[in-house]
Design a protein around this motif. Structure first.
Motif, PDB file in Angstrom:
ATOM      1  N   LEU A   1      68.795 -49.831  94.713  1.00 20.64           N
ATOM      2  CA  LEU A   1      69.473 -48.992  95.285  1.00 20.64           C
ATOM      3  C   LEU A   1      68.689 -48.765  96.929  1.00 20.64           C
ATOM      4  CD1 LEU A   1      69.639 -46.621  92.340  1.00 20.64           C
ATOM      5  CD2 LEU A   1      71.480 -47.341  93.332  1.00 20.64           C
ATOM      6  N   THR A   2      67.233 -49.133  96.683  1.00 18.74           N
ATOM      7  CA  THR A   2      66.511 -48.752  98.272  1.00 18.74           C
ATOM      8  C   THR A   2      67.019 -49.703  99.506  1.00 18.74           C
ATOM      9  OG1 THR A   2      64.869 -47.576  97.104  1.00 18.74           O
ATOM     10  CG2 THR A   2      64.266 -48.921  99.045  1.00 18.74           C
ATOM     11  N   TYR A   3      67.683 -51.117  98.839  1.00 23.09           N
ATOM     12  CA  TYR A   3      67.873 -52.411  99.417  1.00 23.09           C
ATOM     13  C   TYR A   3      69.010 -52.371  99.491  1.00 23.09           C
ATOM     14  CZ  TYR A   3      63.095 -53.632  99.620  1.00 23.09           C
ATOM     15  OH  TYR A   3      61.323 -53.084  99.923  1.00 23.09           O
ATOM     16  N   PHE A   4      69.579 -52.549  98.816  1.00 29.50           N
ATOM     17  CA  PHE A   4      71.322 -52.710  98.807  1.00 29.50           C
ATOM     18  C   PHE A   4      71.873 -51.514  98.750  1.00 29.50           C
ATOM     19  CE2 PHE A   4      68.307 -56.522  97.417  1.00 29.50           C
ATOM     20  CZ  PHE A   4      68.668 -56.952  99.102  1.00 29.50           C
ATOM     21  N   GLY A   5      71.791 -50.503  98.087  1.00 27.60           N
ATOM     22  CA  GLY A   5      72.603 -49.364  98.329  1.00 27.60           C
ATOM     23  C   GLY A   5      73.758 -49.580  96.519  1.00 27.60           C
ATOM     24  N   LYS A   6      72.908 -50.357  95.637  1.00 30.45           N
ATOM     25  CA  LYS A   6      74.002 -51.169  94.014  1.00 30.45           C
ATOM     26  C   LYS A   6      72.703 -50.812  93.297  1.00 30.45           C
ATOM     27  CE  LYS A   6      74.955 -54.627  96.200  1.00 30.45           C
ATOM     28  NZ  LYS A   6      76.001 -55.961  96.050  1.00 30.45           N
ATOM     29  N   GLU A   7      73.527 -50.567  91.888  1.00 29.53           N
ATOM     30  CA  GLU A   7      73.202 -51.042  90.433  1.00 29.53           C
ATOM     31  C   GLU A   7      72.821 -52.765  90.283  1.00 29.53           C
ATOM     32  OE1 GLU A   7      72.095 -48.124  88.664  1.00 29.53           O
ATOM     33  OE2 GLU A   7      72.988 -46.417  89.657  1.00 29.53           O
ATOM     34  N   PRO A   8      71.652 -52.532  89.820  1.00 24.96           N
ATOM     35  CA  PRO A   8      70.843 -53.654  89.393  1.00 24.96           C
ATOM     36  C   PRO A   8      71.740 -54.162  88.788  1.00 24.96           C
ATOM     37  CG  PRO A   8      69.112 -52.297  88.813  1.00 24.96           C
ATOM     38  CD  PRO A   8      70.544 -51.756  89.221  1.00 24.96           C
ATOM     39  N   LYS A   9      72.942 -54.117  88.283  1.00 22.78           N
ATOM     40  CA  LYS A   9      74.369 -55.475  87.382  1.00 22.78           C
ATOM     41  C   LYS A   9      74.972 -55.775  88.562  1.00 22.78           C
ATOM     42  CE  LYS A   9      76.935 -51.326  86.129  1.00 22.78           C
ATOM     43  NZ  LYS A   9      77.971 -51.748  87.187  1.00 22.78           N
ATOM     44  N   ASP A  10      74.716 -55.291  89.711  1.00 25.34           N
ATOM     45  CA  ASP A  10      75.543 -55.253  90.551  1.00 25.34           C
ATOM     46  C   ASP A  10      75.067 -56.588  91.653  1.00 25.34           C
ATOM     47  OD1 ASP A  10      77.882 -54.379  89.320  1.00 25.34           O
ATOM     48  OD2 ASP A  10      77.132 -52.515  90.365  1.00 25.34           O
ATOM     49  N   LEU A  11      73.971 -56.943  91.173  1.00 28.05           N
ATOM     50  CA  LEU A  11      73.139 -57.647  92.105  1.00 28.05           C
ATOM     51  C   LEU A  11      73.950 -58.941  92.914  1.00 28.05           C
ATOM     52  CD1 LEU A  11      70.318 -56.693  91.994  1.00 28.05           C
ATOM     53  CD2 LEU A  11      71.202 -55.844  93.770  1.00 28.05           C
ATOM     54  N   ASP A  12      74.327 -60.092  93.537  1.00 30.48           N
ATOM     55  CA  ASP A  12      74.809 -61.231  92.971  1.00 30.48           C
ATOM     56  C   ASP A  12      73.028 -62.128  93.953  1.00 30.48           C
ATOM     57  OD1 ASP A  12      73.990 -61.276  96.555  1.00 30.48           O
ATOM     58  OD2 ASP A  12      75.573 -61.229  97.453  1.00 30.48           O
ATOM     59  N   LEU A  13      74.225 -63.111  93.798  1.00 34.73           N
ATOM     60  CA  LEU A  13      72.191 -64.064  93.862  1.00 34.73           C
ATOM     61  C   LEU A  13      70.843 -64.364  95.471  1.00 34.73           C
ATOM     62  CD1 LEU A  13      71.114 -66.599  92.909  1.00 34.73           C
ATOM     63  CD2 LEU A  13      72.837 -68.495  94.122  1.00 34.73           C
ATOM     64  N   SER A  14      71.988 -64.240  96.260  1.00 35.52           N
ATOM     65  CA  SER A  14      71.020 -64.002  97.302  1.00 35.52           C
ATOM     66  C   SER A  14      70.198 -62.667  97.364  1.00 35.52           C
ATOM     67  CB  SER A  14      71.753 -64.264  98.675  1.00 35.52           C
ATOM     68  OG  SER A  14      72.668 -62.572  98.708  1.00 35.52           O
ATOM     69  N   GLN A  15      70.609 -61.679  96.620  1.00 30.46           N
ATOM     70  CA  GLN A  15      70.018 -60.722  96.536  1.00 30.46           C
ATOM     71  C   GLN A  15      69.269 -60.470  95.158  1.00 30.46           C
ATOM     72  OE1 GLN A  15      73.370 -58.082  95.675  1.00 30.46           O
ATOM     73  NE2 GLN A  15      73.761 -57.806  98.247  1.00 30.46           N
ATOM     74  N   CYS A  16      69.591 -60.774  94.261  1.00 30.98           N
ATOM     75  CA  CYS A  16      68.529 -61.127  93.010  1.00 30.98           C
ATOM     76  C   CYS A  16      66.958 -61.729  94.096  1.00 30.98           C
ATOM     77  CB  CYS A  16      68.660 -61.956  92.235  1.00 30.98           C
ATOM     78  SG  CYS A  16      70.274 -61.358  91.381  1.00 30.98           S
ATOM     79  N   ALA A  17      67.224 -62.948  94.710  1.00 31.27           N
ATOM     80  CA  ALA A  17      66.436 -63.477  95.622  1.00 31.27           C
ATOM     81  C   ALA A  17      65.368 -62.715  96.430  1.00 31.27           C
ATOM     82  CB  ALA A  17      67.104 -64.740  95.815  1.00 31.27           C
ATOM     83  N   MET A  18      66.095 -61.945  97.234  1.00 35.30           N
ATOM     84  CA  MET A  18      65.013 -61.128  97.921  1.00 35.30           C
ATOM     85  C   MET A  18      64.328 -60.421  97.232  1.00 35.30           C
ATOM     86  SD  MET A  18      64.486 -59.851 100.752  1.00 35.30           S
ATOM     87  CE  MET A  18      65.959 -60.820 101.847  1.00 35.30           C
ATOM     88  N   LEU A  19      65.123 -59.874  95.961  1.00 35.45           N
ATOM     89  CA  LEU A  19      64.415 -59.003  95.637  1.00 35.45           C
ATOM     90  C   LEU A  19      63.064 -59.726  94.349  1.00 35.45           C
ATOM     91  CD1 LEU A  19      66.722 -56.304  93.890  1.00 35.45           C
ATOM     92  CD2 LEU A  19      64.935 -56.012  95.621  1.00 35.45           C
ATOM     93  N   ALA A  20      63.191 -61.083  93.686  1.00 33.87           N
ATOM     94  CA  ALA A  20      62.492 -61.347  93.009  1.00 33.87           C
ATOM     95  C   ALA A  20      61.563 -62.145  94.045  1.00 33.87           C
ATOM     96  CB  ALA A  20      63.113 -62.749  92.463  1.00 33.87           C
ATOM     97  N   GLY A  21      61.760 -62.818  94.922  1.00 34.58           N
ATOM     98  CA  GLY A  21      60.445 -62.413  95.820  1.00 34.58           C
ATOM     99  C   GLY A  21      59.453 -61.469  96.775  1.00 34.58           C
ATOM    100  N   LEU A  22      59.312 -60.128  96.666  1.00 33.92           N
ATOM    101  CA  LEU A  22      59.262 -59.033  97.097  1.00 33.92           C
ATOM    102  C   LEU A  22      57.889 -58.728  96.585  1.00 33.92           C
ATOM    103  CD1 LEU A  22      61.602 -56.931  97.203  1.00 33.92           C
ATOM    104  CD2 LEU A  22      60.480 -57.690  99.111  1.00 33.92           C
ATOM    105  N   PRO A  23      57.790 -58.678  94.818  1.00 33.01           N
ATOM    106  CA  PRO A  23      56.494 -58.346  94.064  1.00 33.01           C
ATOM    107  C   PRO A  23      55.055 -58.513  94.830  1.00 33.01           C
ATOM    108  CG  PRO A  23      58.518 -58.318  92.414  1.00 33.01           C
ATOM    109  CD  PRO A  23      58.561 -59.268  94.003  1.00 33.01           C
ATOM    110  N   GLN A  24      54.673 -60.660  94.887  1.00 32.60           N
ATOM    111  CA  GLN A  24      53.828 -61.121  95.432  1.00 32.60           C
ATOM    112  C   GLN A  24      53.159 -60.218  96.886  1.00 32.60           C
ATOM    113  OE1 GLN A  24      53.592 -64.962  98.248  1.00 32.60           O
ATOM    114  NE2 GLN A  24      53.534 -65.299  96.217  1.00 32.60           N
ATOM    115  N   ALA A  25      53.944 -59.995  97.506  1.00 35.00           N
ATOM    116  CA  ALA A  25      53.559 -59.286  98.974  1.00 35.00           C
ATOM    117  C   ALA A  25      54.509 -57.979  99.496  1.00 35.00           C
ATOM    118  CB  ALA A  25      52.932 -59.864 100.221  1.00 35.00           C
ATOM    119  N   PRO A  26      54.896 -56.927  98.550  1.00 33.84           N
ATOM    120  CA  PRO A  26      56.044 -56.498  98.790  1.00 33.84           C
ATOM    121  C   PRO A  26      56.171 -55.708 100.411  1.00 33.84           C
ATOM    122  CG  PRO A  26      54.506 -54.892  97.197  1.00 33.84           C
ATOM    123  CD  PRO A  26      53.888 -56.594  97.483  1.00 33.84           C
ATOM    124  N   SER A  27      54.841 -55.398 101.134  1.00 36.97           N
ATOM    125  CA  SER A  27      55.009 -54.746 102.830  1.00 36.97           C
ATOM    126  C   SER A  27      55.153 -55.639 103.533  1.00 36.97           C
ATOM    127  CB  SER A  27      53.207 -54.331 102.473  1.00 36.97           C
ATOM    128  OG  SER A  27      53.679 -52.856 101.326  1.00 36.97           O
TER     129      SER A  27
END
Length: 226
Positions: A157-183
């Motif tokens: 919701l913060t980054y894309f304004g949508k529910e997780p089930k509606d994320l596409d591939l690029s958005q999934c990849a973006m979020l998947a890359g964040l936990p390593q260094a979110p800031s």
């Protein structure tokens, strides 16, 4: 930590969910705000609501042998050290998703031998009582994604304004890359770094056979064209 403490946060295999577990608090680190709530079950989403591509992106990036090893992955630690050495910066982490999960919920960010021993002991306990899918669900619901967002639902919701089930591939990849260094990879504050990290995730997903190279290239081009 006793098994009963774990069951307050997440159900054991075959158990129903506890609707009102106590929230856990955390101390601050460079990747997460001090004093923030680590677990808010009101914002939890089920496995069915988590996109399969997001799960694959997390596994490809954070713990590629997640379904093959136990609480600890010696092969993964060695591989990550070699990969990061030749890359000149951190591309892969050595901790398993299970280790990251217990650290995120129960432990401080202190870099001490005692804290690491506690992490390993808790990770073994978690693997003993919960399935891999349950652990991954717990991880995605509690990990910090940057920009004040804890858990996948809040991050989506913060980054894309949508529910997780509606994320596409690029958005999934973006979020998947964040936990390593979110800031550092926060795509709002650091769009260039965030996009570069997304491309790394897409490349890893293609290399591990989760997506085709063509789909990876297309997703990398289309992230912000929406």
């Amino acid at each position: 930590m006793k098994e009963t403490h774990l069951s307050k946060i997440f159900p054991r295999r075959g158990q129903h969910r506890n609707p009102n577990p106590a929230a856990q608090k955390k101390t601050g680190s460079k990747n997460s705000p001090a004093g923030s709530v680590r677990v808010d079950r009101n914002k939890f989403i089920s496995q069915k609501e988590i996109p399969d591509l997001l799960k694959k992106g997390i596994i490809a990036t954070e713990d590629r042998r997640f379904y093959e090893h136990g609480a600890i992955d010696p092969i993964g630690v060695t591989r990550a050290a070699v990969t990061n050495y030749f890359a000149g910066h951190t591309l892969e982490g050595g901790s398993t998703i299970t280790q990251q999960t217990v650290k995120n919920i129960f432990l401080s960010n202190d870099r001490t031998i005692l804290r690491k021993m506690e992490e390993l002991a808790l990770a073994v306990q978690l693997e003993k009582y919960y399935t891999k899918d349950q652990i991954l669900e717990l991880y995605l619901n509690t990990i910090y994604f940057g920009h004040g967002a804890y858990g996948l639902k809040e991050a989506s919701l913060t980054y894309f304004g949508k529910e997780p089930k509606d994320l596409d591939l690029s958005q999934c990849a973006m979020l998947a890359g964040l936990p390593q260094a979110p800031s550092a990879y926060d795509p709002i504050d650091h769009p260039k770094e965030g996009a570069q990290r997304m491309t790394v995730v897409l490349t890893l997903m293609a290399q591990q056979g989760y997506i085709s190279p063509e789909d990876a290239a297309k997703a990398a081009m289309n992230l912000w064209l929406k």
